[in-house]
Design an enzyme around this catalytic site. Structure first.
Site, PDB file in Angstrom:
ATOM      1  N   ALA A  66       0.874  -1.174   0.000  1.00 25.58           N
ATOM      2  CA  ALA A  66       0.000   0.000   0.000  1.00 25.58           C
ATOM      3  C   ALA A  66       0.913   1.226   0.000  1.00 25.58           C
ATOM      4  O   ALA A  66       2.081   1.139   0.396  1.00 25.58           O
ATOM      5  CB  ALA A  66      -0.873  -0.019   1.242  1.00 25.58           C
ATOM      6  N   GLY A 112       0.471  -4.923   0.958  1.00 27.21           N
ATOM      7  CA  GLY A 112      -0.731  -4.957   0.118  1.00 27.21           C
ATOM      8  C   GLY A 112      -0.496  -5.624  -1.229  1.00 27.21           C
ATOM      9  O   GLY A 112      -1.443  -6.123  -1.845  1.00 27.21           O
ATOM     10  N   GLU A 135       4.410  -5.240   7.433  1.00 25.51           N
ATOM     11  CA  GLU A 135       3.652  -4.202   8.145  1.00 25.51           C
ATOM     12  C   GLU A 135       4.081  -3.983   9.589  1.00 25.51           C
ATOM     13  O   GLU A 135       4.062  -2.855  10.073  1.00 25.51           O
ATOM     14  CB  GLU A 135       2.147  -4.524   8.112  1.00 25.51           C
ATOM     15  CG  GLU A 135       1.480  -4.250   6.780  1.00 25.51           C
ATOM     16  CD  GLU A 135       1.587  -5.389   5.784  1.00 25.51           C
ATOM     17  OE1 GLU A 135       2.349  -6.349   6.035  1.00 25.51           O
ATOM     18  OE2 GLU A 135       0.908  -5.333   4.751  1.00 25.51           O
TER      19      GLU A 135
HETATM   20  N1  COA Z   1       4.616   3.149  -0.688  1.00 24.77           N
HETATM   21  C1  COA Z   1       4.989   4.302  -1.237  1.00 24.77           C
HETATM   22  N2  COA Z   1       6.122   4.466  -1.948  1.00 24.77           N
HETATM   23  C2  COA Z   1       6.882   3.365  -2.128  1.00 24.77           C
HETATM   24  C3  COA Z   1       6.550   2.121  -1.587  1.00 24.77           C
HETATM   25  C4  COA Z   1       5.352   2.032  -0.843  1.00 24.77           C
HETATM   26  N3  COA Z   1       4.929   0.889  -0.300  1.00 24.77           N
HETATM   27  N4  COA Z   1       7.520   1.242  -1.906  1.00 24.77           N
HETATM   28  C5  COA Z   1       8.425   1.914  -2.644  1.00 24.77           C
HETATM   29  N5  COA Z   1       8.045   3.208  -2.774  1.00 24.77           N
HETATM   30  C6  COA Z   1       8.725   4.272  -3.503  1.00 24.77           C
HETATM   31  C7  COA Z   1       9.953   4.773  -2.753  1.00 24.77           C
HETATM   32  O1  COA Z   1       9.556   5.740  -1.763  1.00 24.77           O
HETATM   33  C8  COA Z   1      10.742   5.368  -3.872  1.00 24.77           C
HETATM   34  O2  COA Z   1      10.151   6.612  -4.210  1.00 24.77           O
HETATM   35  P1  COA Z   1      11.100   7.895  -4.506  1.00 24.77           P
HETATM   36  O3  COA Z   1      11.975   7.469  -5.655  1.00 24.77           O
HETATM   37  O4  COA Z   1      10.145   8.966  -4.859  1.00 24.77           O
HETATM   38  O5  COA Z   1      11.874   8.134  -3.266  1.00 24.77           O
HETATM   39  C9  COA Z   1      10.472   4.419  -5.032  1.00 24.77           C
HETATM   40  O6  COA Z   1       9.256   3.767  -4.722  1.00 24.77           O
HETATM   41  C10 COA Z   1      11.560   3.371  -5.209  1.00 24.77           C
HETATM   42  O7  COA Z   1      11.717   2.673  -3.999  1.00 24.77           O
HETATM   43  P2  COA Z   1      13.131   2.515  -3.234  1.00 24.77           P
HETATM   44  O8  COA Z   1      12.843   2.273  -1.784  1.00 24.77           O
HETATM   45  O9  COA Z   1      14.015   3.661  -3.575  1.00 24.77           O
HETATM   46  O10 COA Z   1      13.673   1.195  -3.935  1.00 24.77           O
HETATM   47  P3  COA Z   1      14.725   0.165  -3.330  1.00 24.77           P
HETATM   48  O11 COA Z   1      15.135  -0.706  -4.453  1.00 24.77           O
HETATM   49  O12 COA Z   1      15.787   0.856  -2.554  1.00 24.77           O
HETATM   50  O13 COA Z   1      13.898  -0.713  -2.262  1.00 24.77           O
HETATM   51  C11 COA Z   1      11.975  -1.923  -1.473  1.00 24.77           C
HETATM   52  C12 COA Z   1      12.835  -1.524  -2.683  1.00 24.77           C
HETATM   53  C13 COA Z   1      10.757  -2.659  -1.992  1.00 24.77           C
HETATM   54  C14 COA Z   1      12.767  -2.851  -0.544  1.00 24.77           C
HETATM   55  C15 COA Z   1      11.557  -0.656  -0.691  1.00 24.77           C
HETATM   56  O14 COA Z   1      10.992   0.263  -1.614  1.00 24.77           O
HETATM   57  C16 COA Z   1      10.543  -0.885   0.402  1.00 24.77           C
HETATM   58  O15 COA Z   1      10.885  -1.394   1.451  1.00 24.77           O
HETATM   59  N6  COA Z   1       9.271  -0.472   0.185  1.00 24.77           N
HETATM   60  C17 COA Z   1       8.252  -0.516   1.177  1.00 24.77           C
HETATM   61  C18 COA Z   1       7.752  -1.935   1.359  1.00 24.77           C
HETATM   62  C19 COA Z   1       6.701  -1.998   2.425  1.00 24.77           C
HETATM   63  O16 COA Z   1       6.936  -1.799   3.601  1.00 24.77           O
HETATM   64  N7  COA Z   1       5.454  -2.300   2.011  1.00 24.77           N
HETATM   65  C20 COA Z   1       4.358  -2.500   2.900  1.00 24.77           C
HETATM   66  C21 COA Z   1       3.548  -1.274   3.023  1.00 24.77           C
HETATM   67  S1  COA Z   1       2.216  -1.555   4.175  1.00 24.77           S
END
Ligand code: COA
Length: 260
Positions: A66, A112, A135
């Protein structure tokens, strides 16, 4: 119909719904949730479409969760409403749809995103995919059905381990747990999903819909299984067999049950 966050493509009787927010790793914001509801409503209604494959744009993510940016301002009431809306309009909606839906997991499926994949009827992952419910590391629990569907798919122990550690697992690990049905290379992902869906589409559509309804009913009634157990447990106290069993145990003799 054009969407801001989705791409829709039709190939024969298959419709592809592609979540298209690549710069945010296809995170599900409110607008995307609303568009998914519209897209699935149309697909389930359309006589030309036999089944749906859902995937994420790009090579990195199916859906990275999400949209966390939208969470920051939520309070208890709005957070609860958000989860309920998602359940009703997308997650339960897909699971209970009348057509088969396959998730082609082409990269990260987190929070999500994994919940969306688990709401689909079948999951195929590319070998680079990473899956998890992170989460609790945000001070939350999965709110789009993850606690229930992960438990149904992999069992209580593994589900609790994944949810409580917030760890991601690899595609082969997910296959091993039964969380995904198949793992293939990223290049082969859509071909495999097509093949599987095309086979399903040769079968009787009403029977497929009935199978979806019936399999879901088993899982849903499981929620009331504890209630049933309590009722049945209580009823046992009214039987002669119960009296005989206790009397035999206390009398240190073998019970003779009459089935009454
Ligand atoms: N919500 C909003 N934005 C998200 C997102 C999410 N769940 N997951 C990734 N993004 C965004 C990042 O903020 C970033 O945006 P920006 O370039 O404007 O800063 C972009 O997507 C790329 O993500 P980034 O974190 O830079 O990539 P990465 O390769 O370093 O890491 C992940 C990848 C998936 C490990 C990391 O993005 C992450 O941990 N995301 C959240 C996962 C999560 O907790 N999901 C559950 C939500 S309830």
């Amino acid at each position: 119909m054009a969407f801001e966050n989705l791409l829709i493509e039709n190939k024969g009787r298959i419709q592809y719904i592609i979540i298209n927010r690549e710069s945010k790793l296809n995170a599900l914001n409110k607008a995307t949730i609303a568009e998914l509801h519209t897209a699935f409503t149309n697909a389930f209604k359309s006589p030309e479409i036999g089944g749906i494959i859902i995937t994420g744009a790009g090579q990195k993510a199916f859906v990275a969760g999400a949209d966390i940016a939208e969470f920051a301002s939520l309070d208890v009431k709005v957070g609860t409403e958000l989860a309920l809306l998602g359940h009703t309009t997308v997650f339960d909606f897909i699971e209970n749809g009348n057509k088969p839906v396959i998730a082609a997991i082409n990269g990260f499926a987190l929070g999500g995103g994994l919940e969306l994949a688990m709401a689909c009827h079948i999951r195929i992952a590319s070998d680079n995919a990473k899956m998890g419910l992170p989460e609790v590391s945000l001070g939350l629990i999965p709110g789009y059905g993850g606690t229930q569907r992960l438990t149904q798919l992999v069992g209580k122990g593994k589900a609790l381990e994944m949810i409580m550690t917030a760890d991601m697992i690899t595609a082969p690990e997910a296959l091993n747990l039964g969380l995904v049905n198949h793992v293939v290379s990223q290049e082969e992902l859509l071909t495999k999903a097509d093949e599987l869906l095309n086979k399903i589409l040769t079968r009787a559509p009403l029977a497929i819909a009935a199978a979806i309804t019936s399999v879901n009913a088993g899982a849903r009634d499981g929620v009331n299984g504890f209630e049933t157990e309590i009722q049945e447990f209580g009823k046992c106290f009214g039987t002669d067999d119960f009296k005989e069993g206790v009397a035999a145990f206390l009398g240190k003799r073998k019970a003779e049950f009459k089935g009454k």
